[in-house]
Design an enzyme around this catalytic site. Sequence first.
Site, PDB file in Angstrom:
ATOM      1  N   GLU A  11      -6.844  34.997 -11.620  1.00  0.00           N
ATOM      2  CA  GLU A  11      -6.286  35.967 -12.565  1.00  0.00           C
ATOM      3  C   GLU A  11      -4.893  36.411 -12.105  1.00  0.00           C
ATOM      4  O   GLU A  11      -4.659  36.657 -10.921  1.00  0.00           O
ATOM      5  CB  GLU A  11      -7.231  37.167 -12.621  1.00  0.00           C
ATOM      6  CG  GLU A  11      -6.823  38.280 -13.564  1.00  0.00           C
ATOM      7  CD  GLU A  11      -7.828  39.417 -13.573  1.00  0.00           C
ATOM      8  OE1 GLU A  11      -7.706  40.301 -14.421  1.00  0.00           O
ATOM      9  OE2 GLU A  11      -8.753  39.416 -12.711  1.00  0.00           O
ATOM     10  N   LYS A  57      -7.348  38.966 -21.780  1.00  0.00           N
ATOM     11  CA  LYS A  57      -8.558  39.573 -21.227  1.00  0.00           C
ATOM     12  C   LYS A  57      -9.107  40.580 -22.234  1.00  0.00           C
ATOM     13  O   LYS A  57      -8.352  41.372 -22.807  1.00  0.00           O
ATOM     14  CB  LYS A  57      -8.221  40.255 -19.905  1.00  0.00           C
ATOM     15  CG  LYS A  57      -9.409  40.765 -19.104  1.00  0.00           C
ATOM     16  CD  LYS A  57      -8.943  41.238 -17.730  1.00  0.00           C
ATOM     17  CE  LYS A  57     -10.100  41.673 -16.849  1.00  0.00           C
ATOM     18  NZ  LYS A  57      -9.630  42.047 -15.488  1.00  0.00           N
ATOM     19  N   CYS A 103     -12.114  37.467 -15.513  1.00  0.00           N
ATOM     20  CA  CYS A 103     -12.726  38.408 -14.579  1.00  0.00           C
ATOM     21  C   CYS A 103     -13.786  39.320 -15.203  1.00  0.00           C
ATOM     22  O   CYS A 103     -14.904  38.896 -15.440  1.00  0.00           O
ATOM     23  CB  CYS A 103     -11.638  39.226 -13.898  1.00  0.00           C
ATOM     24  SG  CYS A 103     -12.221  40.020 -12.362  1.00  0.00           S
ATOM     25  N   LYS A 137     -20.833  41.314  -2.563  1.00  0.00           N
ATOM     26  CA  LYS A 137     -20.335  41.019  -3.900  1.00  0.00           C
ATOM     27  C   LYS A 137     -20.340  39.522  -4.196  1.00  0.00           C
ATOM     28  O   LYS A 137     -20.520  39.108  -5.347  1.00  0.00           O
ATOM     29  CB  LYS A 137     -18.919  41.569  -4.071  1.00  0.00           C
ATOM     30  CG  LYS A 137     -18.460  41.576  -5.537  1.00  0.00           C
ATOM     31  CD  LYS A 137     -17.173  42.351  -5.718  1.00  0.00           C
ATOM     32  CE  LYS A 137     -16.785  42.444  -7.181  1.00  0.00           C
ATOM     33  NZ  LYS A 137     -15.535  43.224  -7.376  1.00  0.00           N
ATOM     34  N   ARG A 172     -60.640  24.705 -18.613  1.00  0.00           N
ATOM     35  CA  ARG A 172     -61.424  23.704 -19.326  1.00  0.00           C
ATOM     36  C   ARG A 172     -62.910  23.805 -18.963  1.00  0.00           C
ATOM     37  O   ARG A 172     -63.784  23.646 -19.812  1.00  0.00           O
ATOM     38  CB  ARG A 172     -60.876  22.312 -19.026  1.00  0.00           C
ATOM     39  CG  ARG A 172     -61.546  21.173 -19.804  1.00  0.00           C
ATOM     40  CD  ARG A 172     -61.592  21.439 -21.319  1.00  0.00           C
ATOM     41  NE  ARG A 172     -60.307  21.699 -21.900  1.00  0.00           N
ATOM     42  CZ  ARG A 172     -59.545  20.773 -22.487  1.00  0.00           C
ATOM     43  NH1 ARG A 172     -59.973  19.521 -22.554  1.00  0.00           N
ATOM     44  NH2 ARG A 172     -58.386  21.107 -23.011  1.00  0.00           N
ATOM     45  N   SER A 198     -61.021   6.749  -4.969  1.00  0.00           N
ATOM     46  CA  SER A 198     -60.652   5.439  -4.420  1.00  0.00           C
ATOM     47  C   SER A 198     -60.120   5.513  -3.002  1.00  0.00           C
ATOM     48  O   SER A 198     -60.016   4.498  -2.322  1.00  0.00           O
ATOM     49  CB  SER A 198     -59.575   4.798  -5.310  1.00  0.00           C
ATOM     50  OG  SER A 198     -58.357   5.532  -5.211  1.00  0.00           O
ATOM     51  N   ASP A 210     -53.712   9.495  -6.041  1.00  0.00           N
ATOM     52  CA  ASP A 210     -54.000  10.234  -7.270  1.00  0.00           C
ATOM     53  C   ASP A 210     -55.415  10.798  -7.298  1.00  0.00           C
ATOM     54  O   ASP A 210     -55.620  11.970  -7.642  1.00  0.00           O
ATOM     55  CB  ASP A 210     -53.776   9.329  -8.483  1.00  0.00           C
ATOM     56  CG  ASP A 210     -52.313   8.925  -8.641  1.00  0.00           C
ATOM     57  OD1 ASP A 210     -51.457   9.590  -8.034  1.00  0.00           O
ATOM     58  OD2 ASP A 210     -52.033   7.951  -9.356  1.00  0.00           O
ATOM     59  N   TYR A 236     -55.464   0.342 -21.108  1.00  0.00           N
ATOM     60  CA  TYR A 236     -55.742   1.208 -22.256  1.00  0.00           C
ATOM     61  C   TYR A 236     -57.236   1.524 -22.351  1.00  0.00           C
ATOM     62  O   TYR A 236     -58.084   0.637 -22.355  1.00  0.00           O
ATOM     63  CB  TYR A 236     -55.287   0.527 -23.546  1.00  0.00           C
ATOM     64  CG  TYR A 236     -55.389   1.411 -24.770  1.00  0.00           C
ATOM     65  CD1 TYR A 236     -54.349   2.261 -25.118  1.00  0.00           C
ATOM     66  CD2 TYR A 236     -56.531   1.407 -25.561  1.00  0.00           C
ATOM     67  CE1 TYR A 236     -54.430   3.074 -26.227  1.00  0.00           C
ATOM     68  CE2 TYR A 236     -56.629   2.218 -26.676  1.00  0.00           C
ATOM     69  CZ  TYR A 236     -55.573   3.050 -27.005  1.00  0.00           C
ATOM     70  OH  TYR A 236     -55.668   3.860 -28.103  1.00  0.00           O
ATOM     71  N   HIS A 267     -61.927  12.902 -19.632  1.00  0.00           N
ATOM     72  CA  HIS A 267     -62.118  14.049 -20.525  1.00  0.00           C
ATOM     73  C   HIS A 267     -61.009  15.091 -20.340  1.00  0.00           C
ATOM     74  O   HIS A 267     -60.665  15.813 -21.266  1.00  0.00           O
ATOM     75  CB  HIS A 267     -63.484  14.704 -20.257  1.00  0.00           C
ATOM     76  CG  HIS A 267     -64.651  13.867 -20.698  1.00  0.00           C
ATOM     77  ND1 HIS A 267     -65.500  13.253 -19.813  1.00  0.00           N
ATOM     78  CD2 HIS A 267     -65.094  13.532 -21.936  1.00  0.00           C
ATOM     79  CE1 HIS A 267     -66.440  12.589 -20.476  1.00  0.00           C
ATOM     80  NE2 HIS A 267     -66.209  12.737 -21.764  1.00  0.00           N
ATOM     81  N   LYS A 296     -50.132   3.686 -25.276  1.00  0.00           N
ATOM     82  CA  LYS A 296     -51.070   4.295 -24.321  1.00  0.00           C
ATOM     83  C   LYS A 296     -50.850   5.801 -24.238  1.00  0.00           C
ATOM     84  O   LYS A 296     -51.810   6.579 -24.203  1.00  0.00           O
ATOM     85  CB  LYS A 296     -50.897   3.662 -22.937  1.00  0.00           C
ATOM     86  CG  LYS A 296     -51.178   2.165 -22.897  1.00  0.00           C
ATOM     87  CD  LYS A 296     -50.934   1.594 -21.504  1.00  0.00           C
ATOM     88  CE  LYS A 296     -51.130   0.083 -21.493  1.00  0.00           C
ATOM     89  NZ  LYS A 296     -50.888  -0.513 -20.153  1.00  0.00           N
ATOM     90  N   SER A 349     -45.427   4.309 -31.461  1.00  0.00           N
ATOM     91  CA  SER A 349     -46.152   3.403 -30.571  1.00  0.00           C
ATOM     92  C   SER A 349     -45.637   1.976 -30.650  1.00  0.00           C
ATOM     93  O   SER A 349     -45.847   1.177 -29.734  1.00  0.00           O
ATOM     94  CB  SER A 349     -47.644   3.426 -30.900  1.00  0.00           C
ATOM     95  OG  SER A 349     -48.200   4.686 -30.596  1.00  0.00           O
TER      96      SER A 349
END
Length: 662
Positions: A57, A126, A181, A214, A355, A369, A373, A494, A502, A619, A645
């Site tokens: 400024e 300003k 400013c 500040k 749920r 497994s 995941d 798929y 579910h 999918k 799709s």
Amino acid sequence: MTVKSQNFFSPASHGFVRIACVTPKVHIADPQANLAEHLSLAKRADEAGADVVLFPELSLTGYALDDLFLQQTLQEAAKTALEDLITASRNMRPVIVCGVPMIIEGALYNLAAIIHRGECLGLVPKTYLPNYREFYEKRWFSSGHDLNENIYFAGKYIVVAANQIFVARGEDAFTIGVEICEDMWSPATPSTGLALSGAHIILNLSASPVTVGKSRVRKRICEATSERLMCAYAFSASGPGESTTDLAWDGQSLIYEMGMLLAEGERFASNTLTFADIDVDRIAQERLRTATFADARLFNKADAEAFTSFDYTPHDLTDFHRHVARFPYVPADPERLDEDCYEAFNIQVHGLMQRLSTSNTQNVVIGISGGLDSTHALIVACKAFDRLGIPRANIHGYTMQGFGTSTGSRNDAMKLMKALGISAEVLDIRPAAKRMLMDIGHPYSQGEKVYDVNFENVQAGLRTDFLFRLAGEKKGFVVGTGDLSELALGWCTYGVGDHMSHYNVNCGAPKTLIQHLIRWAAKKEFDAKTGRILQSVLEREISPELVPIEAGVIQRTEDKVGPYELQDFNLYYLTRYGLKPSKVAFLSYQAWKDKYTLPEIRKWLELFLFRFFTISQFKRSAVPNGPKLISGGALSPRGDWRAPSDGNAKIWLDELKANVPE
């Protein structure tokens, strides 16, 4: 489709605009000395590829002049310095924005001058003049709130108005708005109208004397403004050389983009330049997808007083003033990562709790497994059951051994289920798989070593059949395990396996984040013994384990679909912001060039585009319910992403091939 210049490696070729915030050494009430500082710094910024150079400024005179502003000698000297700067800018490429006091229609205004290639494009006054505590600006200046004048200056008529937009013409079009400013500290900022009128980049010329703390306040305001207005916000404050009669100055420079700090300059230093490359495309895309932004413009009747355009020539430099995170779903800051993991884990837990409660269910079935995941889905289920007061024994985990199940995976699965205290069983699906392969006439049933997709899908399908029938037997439901990355790539069969359940607790979690969620939960939610098992899971290579071990084939998922760290990167920028493939490749190269070559990045992005746009959407159109974890990061047709799709990837692949070197 073509990139905006022939140099793929230049950020200017991909819509980035380079901002330079400058902190010159201030010479109190000496416009010619300040002009020399401006010319030197502007030249340095030009050589460094800056498209816009922002000074503080009243930079041509200094801010802390008090009643000297009312001296005619100073006023005329400031005007002369501005004219000299305009003339000298003819041979410079960037837009130069500096501060100057000037008399307009008999009143003195605190102005920003927007200069480009020998012309003054406009003068912005300003609006809000501080007149409290140490500030006395109304003693000298008038507010530019209602000012809208055309004045003849430096050889042309120039608009003087607060709400102006400056538009760069050409393929690399971007728009600039300016405030000064105190304007940004006001409850009703000029920047709001500027952004709604189309400004991608808001520039703030500031003096802003410094007091303890500040700098943090300035950062919070700039961050919030850039996020709320979906813009870039550059802030440049006065530094050394200003009068310290009663105040001090730190020369803070800040550049934000949509809430993200891109660059922060050194404080308490002069003759500094702070650079950042602004992603104008990203800003435009975010505004486009956010209908609230368009509504705000309509409801607030946001129209600028003037739109001034100028010809813009992008630089061709290849340096990049912007950090690109390798893992956009995973914050690098440990504290932020801890917070994100806490939120994501609890979103998943509470989604499953809801749920369970609404379905009046006391039992769930999960296929375990020993991989990432299913492990994460299991620990989420354990915490959901704990918080609902349901015994963990009501979680029924099944390890279903197929032709390629490794001893390590099976052992980790069993150890984990035992450590967590759930009901654990082993099901050998091989007899049923052999019977099905025989019934459908697959060559494997005739003794041939054919391990094709159908051979793998028979196993995946049987596992899902068992889980759904077991859920009926246990009067519960199947908890899904497939993650966001697999949904993006279509790496699921798929109706079976990682695709169907579910309720899927993992559907909003990308692979790169799941690893951190497990690591976080191991430390924060479970005992040391369980934590060691979870760590063992994290160290195992990602594999579907569907091909017989004796075949000598080591199945590595990432050999087929690409490194998840790259594919999650591609997913983020393509779905969150809708950027062009060539730009995604450029960003990926900036983030990953120490590990992957550009041809490798191009190869895996090409595969991603093909899988994402061509073979995966059908999918995703049929996925079960599950919680969204990340803003802009869900692929459910009921969430962030909707697509036909039967689409195809042609135009994305064409754009990539045309614009990214092999």
